[in-house]
Design a protein around this motif. Structure first.
Motif, short mmCIF file in Angstrom:
data_model
loop_
_atom_site.label_atom_id
_atom_site.label_comp_id
_atom_site.label_asym_id
_atom_site.label_seq_id
_atom_site.Cartn_x
_atom_site.Cartn_y
_atom_site.Cartn_z
N LYS A 12 33.57 54.48 44.74
CA LYS A 12 34.21 53.27 44.23
C LYS A 12 33.20 52.16 44.01
O LYS A 12 33.25 51.43 43.02
N ILE A 16 32.34 50.19 40.52
CA ILE A 16 32.32 48.73 40.34
C ILE A 16 30.96 48.28 39.83
O ILE A 16 30.85 47.44 38.93
N GLU A 177 47.25 35.22 40.01
CA GLU A 177 48.02 36.26 40.70
C GLU A 177 49.37 36.46 40.02
O GLU A 177 49.82 37.60 39.84
N LEU A 180 48.48 38.11 36.28
CA LEU A 180 47.95 39.46 36.25
C LEU A 180 48.74 40.44 37.12
O LEU A 180 48.79 41.63 36.82
N PRO A 182 47.90 41.80 40.00
CA PRO A 182 47.04 42.93 40.35
C PRO A 182 47.47 43.56 41.67
O PRO A 182 48.02 42.87 42.55
N LEU A 238 36.90 45.47 45.13
CA LEU A 238 37.93 45.93 44.21
C LEU A 238 38.80 44.77 43.72
O LEU A 238 39.16 44.70 42.54
N ALA A 239 39.14 43.87 44.64
CA ALA A 239 39.96 42.71 44.26
C ALA A 239 39.23 41.85 43.24
O ALA A 239 39.82 41.38 42.26
N ALA A 241 36.77 42.85 41.20
CA ALA A 241 36.59 43.60 39.96
C ALA A 241 37.86 43.61 39.12
O ALA A 241 37.81 43.52 37.88
N GLN A 242 39.02 43.70 39.78
CA GLN A 242 40.26 43.77 39.01
C GLN A 242 40.55 42.46 38.29
O GLN A 242 41.10 42.45 37.18
N VAL A 243 40.16 41.32 38.88
CA VAL A 243 40.38 40.04 38.22
C VAL A 243 39.40 39.85 37.07
O VAL A 243 39.77 39.32 36.01
N LYS A 245 38.18 42.28 35.28
CA LYS A 245 38.70 43.16 34.24
C LYS A 245 39.85 42.49 33.49
O LYS A 245 39.93 42.54 32.26
N GLY A 246 40.74 41.84 34.24
CA GLY A 246 41.87 41.15 33.62
C GLY A 246 41.42 39.97 32.78
O GLY A 246 41.97 39.72 31.69
#
Length: 258
Positions: A12, A16, A177, A180, A182, A238-239, A241-243, A245-246
């Motif tokens: 993972k 990232i 939050e 998105l 996520p 991960l948190a 990276a997801q933002v 990406k969004g």
């Protein structure tokens, strides 16, 4: 939620890191984050020149990418797993990426412009505070710069009072939050990362992997040696990276002509 194995955690982190590397290369290129004529952001820019909404969004995104790239380099390449520093970098990612989402997410042009102008108000206020606090002469007064932003708002018939207060990272994080949605959230990882960034005891006690008690000469007092591990830091990675990406996906949507 099943705890990932050491191999899954490493995989993972490599995922990232590859994303961060690709985005860092993109943000360093002249054509990395272009705004197409006729796109929503291009239209916004026409009505808030010279405080372009796209500039505020791109600045926030590229800052988030820079923090994410640094987070991956620190965790995977430094040879030492820090307790607080990864969280501090994750906090920078979450705040900057959330700011980009906060500005670009409204469906109406007036609200996107309002938020871009609020971002600029905070920018000039922070810059003025830094300079005057250090005794550095400021060539243009803060009031003059605020007046220029107000003139843009007035031309667009936007009320200046809500713009004049600027914005806060907490507002941007909470709005992101909601927008998105996520899986890992935005507010909780941001608060946890902020706790580490400010050296808060609650964050360390709640998140540290191992704590070793060390006796002291004071009665009833012990020292705690705390250690981190890649799996726990992965939650923040991960948190973050997801933002990012969004935020990038939203920028591409707003910067592309229909």
């Amino acid at each position: 939620m099943t705890t990932p194995t050491a191999e899954q955690t490493q995989a993972k982190w490599r995922e990232i890191s590859a994303m961060a590397e690709k985005l860092a290369e993109r943000s360093g290129a002249n054509t990395g984050f272009l705004v197409e004529p006729g796109s929503p952001l291009a239209g916004d820019d026409l009505h808030c020149t010279p405080y372009h909404a796209s500039h505020a969004v791109k600045t926030s995104i590229t800052s988030a990418i820079d923090h994410l790239h640094a987070l991956c380099a620190l965790v995977l390449q430094s040879g030492f797993l820090h307790l607080a520093a990864p969280a501090t970098l994750a906090r920078g990612v979450l705040e900057c990426a959330s700011t980009a989402v906060w500005i670009a997410s409204p469906t109406t042009r007036d609200e996107r412009i309002t938020r871009a102008l609020r971002w600029n108000i905070t920018d000039v206020k922070d810059g003025d505070r830094a300079a005057t606090g250090a005794g550095i002469p400021v060539p243009t007064s803060l009031q003059d710069r605020k007046d220029k932003i107000e003139a843009v708002a007035t031309k667009r018939s936007l009320p200046f009072k809500p713009i004049s207060g600027g914005y806060t990272s907490s507002e941007a994080v909470a709005a992101t939050e909601v927008f998105l949605k996520p899986p890992l959230g935005v507010v909780l990882p941001w608060r946890l990362a902020s706790g580490f960034a400010h050296g808060r005891r609650w964050a360390m006690l709640a998140f540290a992997d191992r704590m070793q008690q060390q006796a002291t000469t004071q009665s009833g007092v012990v020292n705690l040696k705390m250690e981190n591990d890649l799996t726990r830091v992965l939650f923040l990675g991960l948190a973050a990276a997801q933002v990012v990406k969004g935020a990038v996906a939203l920028f591409e949507q707003r910067s592309t002509a229909p």
